[in-house]
Scaffold this active site. Sequence first.
Site, PDB file in Angstrom:
ATOM      1  N   THR A   1     -25.188 -30.925 -26.381  1.00  0.00           N
ATOM      2  CA  THR A   1     -26.203 -30.256 -27.204  1.00  0.00           C
ATOM      3  C   THR A   1     -27.509 -31.061 -27.229  1.00  0.00           C
ATOM      4  O   THR A   1     -28.589 -30.547 -26.924  1.00  0.00           O
ATOM      5  CB  THR A   1     -25.674 -30.103 -28.654  1.00  0.00           C
ATOM      6  OG1 THR A   1     -24.455 -29.359 -28.609  1.00  0.00           O
ATOM      7  CG2 THR A   1     -26.677 -29.379 -29.539  1.00  0.00           C
TER       8      THR A   1
ATOM      9  N   LYS B   1     -24.916 -41.870 -35.001  1.00  0.00           N
ATOM     10  CA  LYS B   1     -24.824 -42.514 -36.318  1.00  0.00           C
ATOM     11  C   LYS B   1     -23.502 -43.234 -36.517  1.00  0.00           C
ATOM     12  O   LYS B   1     -23.445 -44.225 -37.255  1.00  0.00           O
ATOM     13  CB  LYS B   1     -25.055 -41.502 -37.445  1.00  0.00           C
ATOM     14  CG  LYS B   1     -24.225 -40.240 -37.393  1.00  0.00           C
ATOM     15  CD  LYS B   1     -24.922 -39.163 -36.620  1.00  0.00           C
ATOM     16  CE  LYS B   1     -23.980 -38.026 -36.304  1.00  0.00           C
ATOM     17  NZ  LYS B   1     -24.601 -36.749 -36.226  1.00  0.00           N
TER      18      LYS B   1
ATOM     19  N   ILE C   1     -35.669 -34.811 -38.951  1.00  0.00           N
ATOM     20  CA  ILE C   1     -36.585 -35.314 -39.994  1.00  0.00           C
ATOM     21  C   ILE C   1     -36.960 -36.766 -39.679  1.00  0.00           C
ATOM     22  O   ILE C   1     -36.057 -37.592 -39.487  1.00  0.00           O
ATOM     23  CB  ILE C   1     -35.920 -35.284 -41.392  1.00  0.00           C
ATOM     24  CG1 ILE C   1     -35.344 -33.903 -41.695  1.00  0.00           C
ATOM     25  CG2 ILE C   1     -36.911 -35.697 -42.457  1.00  0.00           C
ATOM     26  CD1 ILE C   1     -34.554 -33.841 -43.001  1.00  0.00           C
TER      27      ILE C   1
ATOM     28  N   LYS D   1     -24.551 -41.797 -42.130  1.00  0.00           N
ATOM     29  CA  LYS D   1     -26.013 -41.688 -42.267  1.00  0.00           C
ATOM     30  C   LYS D   1     -26.495 -42.397 -43.531  1.00  0.00           C
ATOM     31  O   LYS D   1     -27.522 -43.072 -43.521  1.00  0.00           O
ATOM     32  CB  LYS D   1     -26.417 -40.212 -42.293  1.00  0.00           C
ATOM     33  CG  LYS D   1     -26.149 -39.510 -40.966  1.00  0.00           C
ATOM     34  CD  LYS D   1     -26.232 -38.004 -41.138  1.00  0.00           C
ATOM     35  CE  LYS D   1     -25.976 -37.262 -39.852  1.00  0.00           C
ATOM     36  NZ  LYS D   1     -25.738 -35.831 -40.054  1.00  0.00           N
TER      37      LYS D   1
ATOM     38  N   GLY E   1     -28.670 -29.764 -34.670  1.00  0.00           N
ATOM     39  CA  GLY E   1     -29.003 -28.766 -33.660  1.00  0.00           C
ATOM     40  C   GLY E   1     -29.832 -29.364 -32.534  1.00  0.00           C
ATOM     41  O   GLY E   1     -30.432 -30.428 -32.667  1.00  0.00           O
TER      42      GLY E   1
HETATM   43  P1  NDP Z   1     -21.802 -33.024 -27.274  1.00  0.00           P
HETATM   44  O1  NDP Z   1     -20.333 -33.088 -27.488  1.00  0.00           O
HETATM   45  O2  NDP Z   1     -22.461 -31.715 -27.190  1.00  0.00           O
HETATM   46  O3  NDP Z   1     -22.156 -33.831 -25.927  1.00  0.00           O
HETATM   47  C1  NDP Z   1     -21.580 -35.066 -25.628  1.00  0.00           C
HETATM   48  C2  NDP Z   1     -21.937 -35.428 -24.194  1.00  0.00           C
HETATM   49  O4  NDP Z   1     -21.364 -36.709 -23.905  1.00  0.00           O
HETATM   50  C3  NDP Z   1     -21.381 -34.453 -23.149  1.00  0.00           C
HETATM   51  O5  NDP Z   1     -22.325 -34.218 -22.139  1.00  0.00           O
HETATM   52  C4  NDP Z   1     -20.191 -35.216 -22.550  1.00  0.00           C
HETATM   53  O6  NDP Z   1     -19.965 -34.958 -21.175  1.00  0.00           O
HETATM   54  C5  NDP Z   1     -20.637 -36.650 -22.682  1.00  0.00           C
HETATM   55  N1  NDP Z   1     -19.505 -37.548 -22.750  1.00  0.00           N
HETATM   56  C6  NDP Z   1     -18.467 -37.488 -23.609  1.00  0.00           C
HETATM   57  N2  NDP Z   1     -17.603 -38.476 -23.341  1.00  0.00           N
HETATM   58  C7  NDP Z   1     -18.124 -39.173 -22.307  1.00  0.00           C
HETATM   59  C8  NDP Z   1     -17.693 -40.287 -21.559  1.00  0.00           C
HETATM   60  N3  NDP Z   1     -16.532 -40.895 -21.833  1.00  0.00           N
HETATM   61  N4  NDP Z   1     -18.475 -40.725 -20.553  1.00  0.00           N
HETATM   62  C9  NDP Z   1     -19.639 -40.095 -20.266  1.00  0.00           C
HETATM   63  N5  NDP Z   1     -20.098 -39.027 -20.930  1.00  0.00           N
HETATM   64  C10 NDP Z   1     -19.340 -38.571 -21.935  1.00  0.00           C
HETATM   65  O7  NDP Z   1     -22.450 -33.930 -28.403  1.00  0.00           O
HETATM   66  P2  NDP Z   1     -23.893 -33.753 -29.078  1.00  0.00           P
HETATM   67  O8  NDP Z   1     -24.913 -33.611 -28.044  1.00  0.00           O
HETATM   68  O9  NDP Z   1     -23.787 -32.783 -30.181  1.00  0.00           O
HETATM   69  O10 NDP Z   1     -24.020 -35.185 -29.806  1.00  0.00           O
HETATM   70  C11 NDP Z   1     -24.393 -36.343 -29.088  1.00  0.00           C
HETATM   71  C12 NDP Z   1     -24.669 -37.453 -30.089  1.00  0.00           C
HETATM   72  O11 NDP Z   1     -25.731 -37.036 -30.944  1.00  0.00           O
HETATM   73  C13 NDP Z   1     -23.502 -37.785 -31.009  1.00  0.00           C
HETATM   74  O12 NDP Z   1     -23.545 -39.155 -31.321  1.00  0.00           O
HETATM   75  C14 NDP Z   1     -23.807 -36.963 -32.266  1.00  0.00           C
HETATM   76  O13 NDP Z   1     -23.218 -37.503 -33.426  1.00  0.00           O
HETATM   77  C15 NDP Z   1     -25.300 -37.105 -32.297  1.00  0.00           C
HETATM   78  N6  NDP Z   1     -26.002 -36.073 -33.046  1.00  0.00           N
HETATM   79  C16 NDP Z   1     -25.758 -34.760 -32.822  1.00  0.00           C
HETATM   80  C17 NDP Z   1     -26.453 -33.780 -33.477  1.00  0.00           C
HETATM   81  C18 NDP Z   1     -26.214 -32.332 -33.291  1.00  0.00           C
HETATM   82  O14 NDP Z   1     -26.809 -31.520 -34.012  1.00  0.00           O
HETATM   83  N7  NDP Z   1     -25.379 -31.936 -32.330  1.00  0.00           N
HETATM   84  C19 NDP Z   1     -27.482 -34.146 -34.461  1.00  0.00           C
HETATM   85  C20 NDP Z   1     -27.717 -35.573 -34.612  1.00  0.00           C
HETATM   86  C21 NDP Z   1     -26.978 -36.484 -33.924  1.00  0.00           C
HETATM   87  P3  NDP Z   1     -19.482 -33.516 -20.623  1.00  0.00           P
HETATM   88  O15 NDP Z   1     -20.576 -32.570 -21.008  1.00  0.00           O
HETATM   89  O16 NDP Z   1     -19.382 -33.715 -19.156  1.00  0.00           O
HETATM   90  O17 NDP Z   1     -18.177 -33.246 -21.307  1.00  0.00           O
HETATM   91  N1  HSE Z   2     -22.761 -32.908 -37.329  1.00  0.00           N
HETATM   92  C1  HSE Z   2     -24.005 -33.369 -37.849  1.00  0.00           C
HETATM   93  C2  HSE Z   2     -24.429 -32.468 -39.003  1.00  0.00           C
HETATM   94  C3  HSE Z   2     -25.053 -33.350 -36.785  1.00  0.00           C
HETATM   95  O1  HSE Z   2     -23.851 -31.382 -39.155  1.00  0.00           O
HETATM   96  O2  HSE Z   2     -25.285 -32.851 -39.767  1.00  0.00           O
HETATM   97  C4  HSE Z   2     -26.366 -33.955 -37.188  1.00  0.00           C
HETATM   98  O3  HSE Z   2     -26.236 -35.318 -37.435  1.00  0.00           O
END
Ligand code: NDP
Ligand code: HSE
Length: 429
Positions: free
Chosen positions: A14, A107, A138, A207, A304
């Site tokens: 994401t 986080k 934010i 957080k 998001g």
């Molecule tokens: P997703 O699960 O959507 O994406 C995670 C990504 O990491 C995927 O591309 C996955 O690969 C890759 N991945 C997972 N395991 C491994 C590994 N062992 N080696 C290499 N790549 C790996 O997560 P998000 O994008 O939602 O979240 C990413 C970070 O951002 C997290 O720390 C989350 O807490 C943080 N975050 C997320 C928010 C949100 O709204 N989603 C908001 C704020 C922070 P593949 O696609 O190939 O499976």
């Molecule tokens: N899972 C987290 C939330 C993503 O819902 O707030 C943003 O940190």
Amino acid sequence: MADVLRVGLAGLGTVGGGVIRVLAANRDLIARRAGRSIEIVAVSARDRNRDRGLDLSGFAWIDDTTALASHPDVDVVVELIGGSDGPALTLARETLAAGKGLVTANKAMIAHHGLELARAAETARAPLAFEAAVAGGIPVIKGLRDGAAANVIERVYGILNGTCNFILSAMEASGRDFGDVLAEAQALGYAEADPAFDIDGIDAAHKLSILASVAFGTQPAFAGVAVQGIREVIAADIAEAAALGYRVRLVGVAEVGAGGLFQRIHPHLVPTGHPLAHVTGALNAVVAHGNFVGPLFFQGAGAGEGPTASAVVADLIDIARGEFGPAYAMPADALDQAPPQDSADRRCRAYLRFTVMDRVGVLAEIATAMRDAGVSIESLIQRGTTASGGAMVAIVTHEGPERAVAAALERLRGSQSVVGQPMWMHILS
Ligand code: NDP
Ligand code: HSE
């Protein structure tokens, strides 16, 4: 300084996908603001063959994510894998050890290992930035670390989890079932890989511990956060809260003072006149009080793709400009080590909800337990008969010691009249 800031991107989910889209859509404006171009040169994720709806043809694909840290064409690594340890932490450590900048939205990793990583960044004189780790889009880390840097801050609180706020406000608006709404939050990309981190309050606790450290100048202390999530909140609580003039929100509160560091994530009843009561959907909001600036209120999308990627790219722009200071607003060794404060010593107003057998003497039993523990009741409502033949009793207390409320609940433990566990929510003041 190289003309282009070259980025290695780990994680293409994401947020990672969002970073690619933001950098592509606003390329020229970002270059003008940063003073130079910011280009992704290499990417890594688990599955090379997954169709992500992204054009990755211009980037080198790196199978071994850790190798981004030593990649000769990478100046800054953006870690968007997730997880407090494992590959994310290995990559973070290797990146800073290689003297390269690290930007992360993780986080969990920062809550558990932020101090170690900040020390490593200081040793390497490399930037460490995690704006996206707290409250999504934010700019609250920057707001507190830089904008409010002149102030003593002794209280910071807010809504820190978009998934929970989305669930609670949807339950409030439509009376929908918890499970349905969670599935929608997951489909919208708000929830963590394991949504238990969201609904059990752990993500918000991660957080809060980061925010408290930045705001107070204390060492991050995730282990000291008292955590309760929203699993036990039922539609009837939301309806009773509304009848009493409140909305239910998962609120994190951190305070520092002579009694130590207090940190708690808990479902709260928020008075409808309070700004946090109007934070709906996946929005987050943070309130901080500075001794010269006064109250600050930050609000925006807490989760998001777009909002989170916006925060990640803002960190990259700072690094491209050469504008970065200590991750926690002061060197890691300057942070105070504040002892955790015992919540029993605090005063509160409480909402208590009991499911009880609908029989003679039940109310008297509850009222007696309250009286004997020294809890003063402000209002009490008993509602009809539940599906199991019981009734619901909701109580709002006057302000008093938290230990008295705990003692009252302890007196009722094992009562033949009370079914299951009582629900205790704090009333935000
Ligand atoms: P997703 O699960 O959507 O994406 C995670 C990504 O990491 C995927 O591309 C996955 O690969 C890759 N991945 C997972 N395991 C491994 C590994 N062992 N080696 C290499 N790549 C790996 O997560 P998000 O994008 O939602 O979240 C990413 C970070 O951002 C997290 O720390 C989350 O807490 C943080 N975050 C997320 C928010 C949100 O709204 N989603 C908001 C704020 C922070 P593949 O696609 O190939 O499976
Ligand atoms: N899972 C987290 C939330 C993503 O819902 O707030 C943003 O940190």
